[in-house]
Design an enzyme around this catalytic site. Structure first.
Site, PDB file in Angstrom:
ATOM      1  CB  CYS A 285      -2.899   2.566  -8.494  1.00  0.00           C
ATOM      2  SG  CYS A 285      -2.466   1.323  -7.299  1.00  0.00           S
ATOM      3  CD  GLU A 286      -0.237   5.780  -2.125  1.00  0.00           C
ATOM      4  OE1 GLU A 286       0.156   6.921  -2.381  1.00  0.00           O
ATOM      5  OE2 GLU A 286      -0.576   5.403  -0.992  1.00  0.00           O
ATOM      6  CG  HIS A 287      -1.508   0.453  -3.118  1.00  0.00           C
ATOM      7  ND1 HIS A 287      -2.857   0.638  -2.974  1.00  0.00           N
ATOM      8  CD2 HIS A 287      -0.930   1.028  -2.036  1.00  0.00           C
ATOM      9  CE1 HIS A 287      -3.097   1.279  -1.850  1.00  0.00           C
ATOM     10  NE2 HIS A 287      -1.945   1.534  -1.268  1.00  0.00           N
ATOM     11  CG  HIS A 288      -0.809  -2.435  -8.012  1.00  0.00           C
ATOM     12  ND1 HIS A 288      -1.943  -2.093  -7.308  1.00  0.00           N
ATOM     13  CD2 HIS A 288      -0.467  -3.683  -7.600  1.00  0.00           C
ATOM     14  CE1 HIS A 288      -2.286  -3.106  -6.522  1.00  0.00           C
ATOM     15  NE2 HIS A 288      -1.409  -4.077  -6.678  1.00  0.00           N
TER      16      HIS A 288
ATOM     17  CD  GLN B 132     -11.785   6.254  -6.914  1.00  0.00           C
ATOM     18  OE1 GLN B 132     -11.397   5.278  -7.551  1.00  0.00           O
ATOM     19  NE2 GLN B 132     -13.063   6.557  -6.796  1.00  0.00           N
TER      20      GLN B 132
ATOM     21  CG  HIS C 179      -8.638   1.686  -9.284  1.00  0.00           C
ATOM     22  ND1 HIS C 179      -7.703   2.337  -8.521  1.00  0.00           N
ATOM     23  CD2 HIS C 179      -9.820   2.328  -9.082  1.00  0.00           C
ATOM     24  CE1 HIS C 179      -8.293   3.331  -7.860  1.00  0.00           C
ATOM     25  NE2 HIS C 179      -9.581   3.333  -8.184  1.00  0.00           N
TER      26      HIS C 179
ATOM     27  CB  CYS D 136      -3.898  -2.303  -9.947  1.00  0.00           C
ATOM     28  SG  CYS D 136      -4.948  -1.305  -8.889  1.00  0.00           S
TER      29      CYS D 136
HETATM   30 ZN   LIG Z   1      -3.373  -0.573  -7.498  1.00  0.00          ZN
END
Ligand SMILES: [Zn+2]
Length: 182
Positions: A71-74, A112, A140, A142
């Site tokens: 995941c590119e956010h976390h 995703q 996910h 996260c």
């Molecule tokens: Zn994430």
């Protein structure tokens, strides 16, 4: 990268010099490079000469290809299954190549939705089929490991191109064979 990882260990209150952690920054860097190896892979090199002329214009569906991404956010993993269907235009792809194409895009920092779209676009580009449909189902970390801790929550995304988008009968055939609700 290892230096940065060592800093992270310090920031979370660890002692990077203790026995169990001495080589961790190196291992972490190596692992992260593997998880993101898709950046250095090229679709045309992967597909190479695995496109075959075949007199076949019916749905080809490969289900349950394992998928691991980040995941590119976390920068934590998400994982699950990808299902790929396409309607050949007298050209088919070696079946193992669908998994290899998936890897190119999964082994990067991703969301995703974009991953799903990129796999569909890539197959459409190299094969020029009459239609492509890609369904991705992932859990996910996260979501699972922090905050709401919804351990069972599965995210499903879908991307459809050509006949698999426009023709209802073809689309229904795909979902029936996939055995998931539309
Ligand atoms: Zn994430």
């Amino acid at each position: 990268m290892a230096e940065a990882a060592k800093k992270l260990l310090q920031y979370i209150g660890e002692d990077p010099e203790r026995d169990g952690l001495v080589r961790t920054p190196d291992r972490y860097a190596e692992a992260l490079l593997f998880f993101t190896k898709g950046y250095s892979e090229d679709i045309h090199e992967v597909v190479n000469d695995a496109i075959f002329e075949v007199d076949h214009q019916n749905l080809v569906l490969v289900k349950n290809i394992e998928i691991f991404s980040m995941c590119e956010h976390h920068m934590v993993p998400f994982m699950g299954k990808i299902h790929i269907g396409y309607i050949p235009n007298n050209r088919v792809l070696g079946l193992s190549k669908l998994a290899r194409i998936t890897e190119i895009f999964a082994r990067r920092l991703q969301v995703q939705e974009r991953l799903t779209q990129q796999v569909a676009n890539a197959i459409n580009q190299v094969l020029q089929p009459k239609g492509v449909a890609v369904v991705v189902e992932c859990v996910h970390m996260c979501m699972v490991m922090r905050g709401t801790q919804k351990t069972g929550a599965m995210t499903t995304t879908c991307s459809r191109i050509g006949l698999l988008q426009d023709d209802q009968e073809t689309r229904e055939e795909f979902y029936t064979l996939l055995n998931v609700r539309q």
